[in-house]
Design a protein around this motif. Structure first.
Motif, PDB file in Angstrom:
ATOM      1  N   ARG A   1       0.964  -1.251   0.100  1.00 30.49           N
ATOM      2  CA  ARG A   1      -0.038  -0.029  -0.008  1.00 30.49           C
ATOM      3  C   ARG A   1       0.838   1.269   0.151  1.00 30.49           C
ATOM      4  N   GLU A   2       1.843   1.264   0.839  1.00 31.87           N
ATOM      5  CA  GLU A   2       2.766   2.290   0.817  1.00 31.87           C
ATOM      6  C   GLU A   2       3.546   2.698  -0.502  1.00 31.87           C
ATOM      7  N   LEU A   3       4.067   1.649  -1.078  1.00 33.31           N
ATOM      8  CA  LEU A   3       4.574   2.025  -2.483  1.00 33.31           C
ATOM      9  C   LEU A   3       3.871   2.352  -3.334  1.00 33.31           C
ATOM     10  N   ALA A   4       2.581   1.701  -3.308  1.00 36.07           N
ATOM     11  CA  ALA A   4       1.577   2.072  -4.509  1.00 36.07           C
ATOM     12  C   ALA A   4       1.166   3.381  -4.230  1.00 36.07           C
ATOM     13  N   GLN A   5       0.992   3.912  -3.309  1.00 35.77           N
ATOM     14  CA  GLN A   5       0.630   5.092  -3.098  1.00 35.77           C
ATOM     15  C   GLN A   5       1.479   6.228  -3.215  1.00 35.77           C
ATOM     16  N   ARG A   6       2.805   5.792  -2.804  1.00 32.95           N
ATOM     17  CA  ARG A   6       4.025   6.831  -3.237  1.00 32.95           C
ATOM     18  C   ARG A   6       4.129   6.838  -4.376  1.00 32.95           C
ATOM     19  N   ASN A   7       4.232   5.628  -5.196  1.00 29.11           N
ATOM     20  CA  ASN A   7       4.616   5.586  -6.840  1.00 29.11           C
ATOM     21  C   ASN A   7       3.877   4.237  -7.343  1.00 29.11           C
ATOM     22  N   PRO A   8       2.471   4.646  -7.823  1.00 30.52           N
ATOM     23  CA  PRO A   8       1.756   3.693  -8.627  1.00 30.52           C
ATOM     24  C   PRO A   8       2.485   3.218  -9.666  1.00 30.52           C
ATOM     25  N   TYR A   9       3.457   3.766 -10.305  1.00 29.63           N
ATOM     26  CA  TYR A   9       4.236   3.382 -11.493  1.00 29.63           C
ATOM     27  C   TYR A   9       5.334   2.467 -11.128  1.00 29.63           C
ATOM     28  N   PHE A  10       5.309   1.970 -10.127  1.00 29.27           N
ATOM     29  CA  PHE A  10       6.566   1.122  -9.632  1.00 29.27           C
ATOM     30  C   PHE A  10       6.508  -0.062 -10.492  1.00 29.27           C
TER      31      PHE A  10
END
Length: 371
Positions: A93-102
């Motif tokens: 969740r944290e990564l997807a909110q920070r950078n959904p293009y990860f």
């Protein structure tokens, strides 16, 4: 994630929105394409619209990835003998909110997984099946998003096929993958497939010009290297801000290397140069090596009259054309090999000052090598 937060992809956004309006959303969908093209952002915006159609107040829950009827599955490593997404939901969740293009590498780094294999296990599919058999919390659709579904192992794929064959009522299953190649044909035949193309250069350019303090030349360089991938563009943008310092140290290295053949006292300058760089953290040192590799390759392209491919050059008080004449087929290989060796030694925690001194001195030998 809102539709207007997605970079480009206007045709696909319209197609997805229309499918919801026309009530033509299949029970199983597969989105294929590089993550940096916006696969997950499109999926999240799609899920948000489906839930908002049922309950207009549910939008913020999707933005925080906390809607109780939105489930996520993704590659993980085994903990206590089982590989289960629920053990890593906060990180996802944290990564997807920070950078959904990860991308997959970003996710692996987020987990500090190092050499651990990330995969979607049969235990994961069994747990997801049990969840989806339950009634939805809000009485409407349940949506399962399996990010990088191509990472299912064989047992998981076979188990997942049974779920697709007999899906629970009011359940939508969305898979993402870079391509269709890793899936069983029986899975592909049961999914509605959306191919996500690369983002158009003009769409990336528009965002960069409005959100970053870059000149036209820097923007064009990022666009050329990004190749329609916003995740790559963001990383290049971060590197661009450090390029001024890297350029200074690169130019100093090259000038000292040219001088040391006739004036040995410049060897002392190379040693000082190495000592300064060795004080940087390891990640910054590795980024500088990447920068040097890039500049040497571009100089060779310049030398061989391929100016159209030279998206970046050093112009400030530096004779780029003259420098490029010294980078050619006879020395580019050894130069890049030494840079690669330096990267390896740094990874293995070699003495940074010695490693950089060695690299600095070797350049003075290679740069004078004739064709």
């Amino acid at each position: 994630m809102n539709w207007d937060s997605i970079i480009g992809q206007n045709d696909l956004k319209t197609q997805l929105q229309q499918s919801i309006k026309d009530n033509r959303v299949g029970h199983a969908l597969l989105f294929t394409g590089n993550e940096g093209y916006g696969v997950l952002p499109l999926v999240l915006a799609f899920c948000k619209e489906i839930f908002i159609n049922e309950n207009p107040d549910s939008g913020s829950k999707i933005d925080h990835l906390s809607h109780l009827d939105l489930h996520f599955s993704f590659p993980t490593y085994s903990v206590s003998g089982k590989s289960l997404s629920k053990n890593f939901i906060p990180q996802f969740r944290e990564l997807a909110q920070r950078n959904p293009y990860f991308d997959y590498e970003d996710w692996s780094n987020e987990l500090y997984s190092e050499n651990k294999q990330l995969f979607i296990s049969v235990d994961e599919i069994e747990e997801l099946t049990s969840k989806l058999m339950l009634k939805s919390y809000e009485g409407g659709y349940k949506i399962l998003v399996i990010w990088r579904a191509d990472k299912m192992n064989v047992q998981a794929s076979n188990k997942f096929l049974k779920l697709l064959e007999e899906p629970p009522k009011k359940t939508i299953i969305i898979l993402t993958s870079e391509s269709q190649d890793s899936f069983l044909q029986t899975i592909l035949s049961r999914t509605q497939i959306y191919d996500v193309p690369r983002i158009k250069d003009e769409d990336i350019k528009e965002v960069l010009l409005h959100s970053a303090s870059l000149d036209e030349r820097q923007v064009e360089a990022i666009i050329y290297q990004a190749q329609g991938n916003w995740n790559t563009a963001v990383k290049l943008l971060e590197h661009t801000h450090s390029d001024e310092e890297f350029e200074h140290y690169f130019v100093k290295w090259v000038r000292d290397a040219f001088q040391v053949k006739k004036k040995p006292q410049y060897l002392r300058e190379i040693i000082h140069w190495a000592a300064e760089i060795s004080l940087w953290n390891k990640e910054k040192q590795k980024q500088f090596l990447e920068y040097c590799t890039e500049i040497f390759r571009l100089a060779m392209l310049q030398n061989y009259s391929s100016e159209g491919l030279v998206y970046k050059r050093i112009d400030e008080k530096f004779n780029w054309e003259k420098f490029s004449e010294f980078i050619h087929g006879a020395n580019i290989g050894p130069i890049l090999e030494e840079i690669s060796e330096t990267n390896l030694h740094l990874t293995r925690n070699g003495n940074a000052k010695i490693v950089w001194t060695d690299l600095g001195i070797k350049l003075s030998r290679y740069i004078h090598k004739k064709v």
